[in-house]
Design a protein around this motif. Structure first.
Motif, PDB file in Angstrom:
ATOM      1  N   GLN A  54      17.612  19.451 -26.197  1.00 31.41           N
ATOM      2  CA  GLN A  54      18.482  20.463 -25.613  1.00 31.41           C
ATOM      3  C   GLN A  54      17.661  21.576 -24.982  1.00 31.41           C
ATOM      4  O   GLN A  54      18.042  22.143 -23.959  1.00 31.41           O
ATOM      5  N   ASN A  58      18.175  22.973 -21.309  1.00 28.48           N
ATOM      6  CA  ASN A  58      18.345  24.405 -21.050  1.00 28.48           C
ATOM      7  C   ASN A  58      17.363  24.888 -19.998  1.00 28.48           C
ATOM      8  O   ASN A  58      17.719  25.685 -19.120  1.00 28.48           O
ATOM      9  N   GLN A  79      23.961  27.896 -27.929  1.00 31.04           N
ATOM     10  CA  GLN A  79      23.044  28.187 -26.822  1.00 31.04           C
ATOM     11  C   GLN A  79      23.385  29.536 -26.190  1.00 31.04           C
ATOM     12  O   GLN A  79      22.491  30.319 -25.862  1.00 31.04           O
TER      13      GLN A  79
END
Length: 161
Positions: A54, A58, A79
């Motif tokens: 992730q 990102n 996030q």
């Protein structure tokens, strides 16, 4: 998503759905007899950018390589919280699925784990923890859950394909 680049984590439902919407398997192999909904609508395909973590997805979003990221709601909530306002949730949560605890059947711990989860819920520790991390979407309200029930809550994110 058609005509845009989307950052996803490899092996996720979101990766499969982005490709599936175009009638393909992850990686781009055509699914026999399936429809590419982007080209059928006269639009460009989705550029699916798959990443092993992730954090990498990102980075693609934050650097502008991806137009948006597609991920599980609780992960997206997390996030937003940890990236301190650099990203935001767009749209409404959909296809939210409860998270669970996986264990080997032969451990004999099912009752103990269920009791522990019930205690956390009944005494508000569970809710407080979810609130602390901003990940309340998909939260369960009771420890009386069905084993192996993966049913989503709310409308589907992806039209039938």
């Amino acid at each position: 998503m058609c005509g845009h680049a989307v950052a996803v984590e490899t092996g996720t439902t979101e990766e499969s759905d982005a490709w599936g919407y175009m009638g393909m398997q992850p990686g781009g192999a055509k699914i026999s007899g399936d429809t590419n909904h982007c080209t059928a609508a006269g639009k460009q395909d989705i550029t699916v950018l798959s990443f092993g973590t992730q954090t990498q997805a990102n980075s693609a979003l934050l650097s502008g390589r991806a137009d948006f990221g597609w991920l599980d709601q609780p992960v997206a909530d997390y996030q937003v919280k940890t990236l301190n306002g650099k990203v935001k949730i767009g749209g409404t949560a959909c296809s939210v699925s409860p998270y669970g605890v996986a264990m080997v059947k032969t451990t004999g711990l099912e009752q103990a784990v269920g009791d522990a989860i019930k205690y956390l819920i009944d005494n508000h520790f569970y809710t407080n923890l979810l609130n602390t991390w901003g990940v309340t979407d998909g939260a369960i309200t009771s420890s009386a859950v069905t084993v192996n029930n993966n049913s989503s809550i709310g409308a589907s994110c992806v039209p039938s394909y």
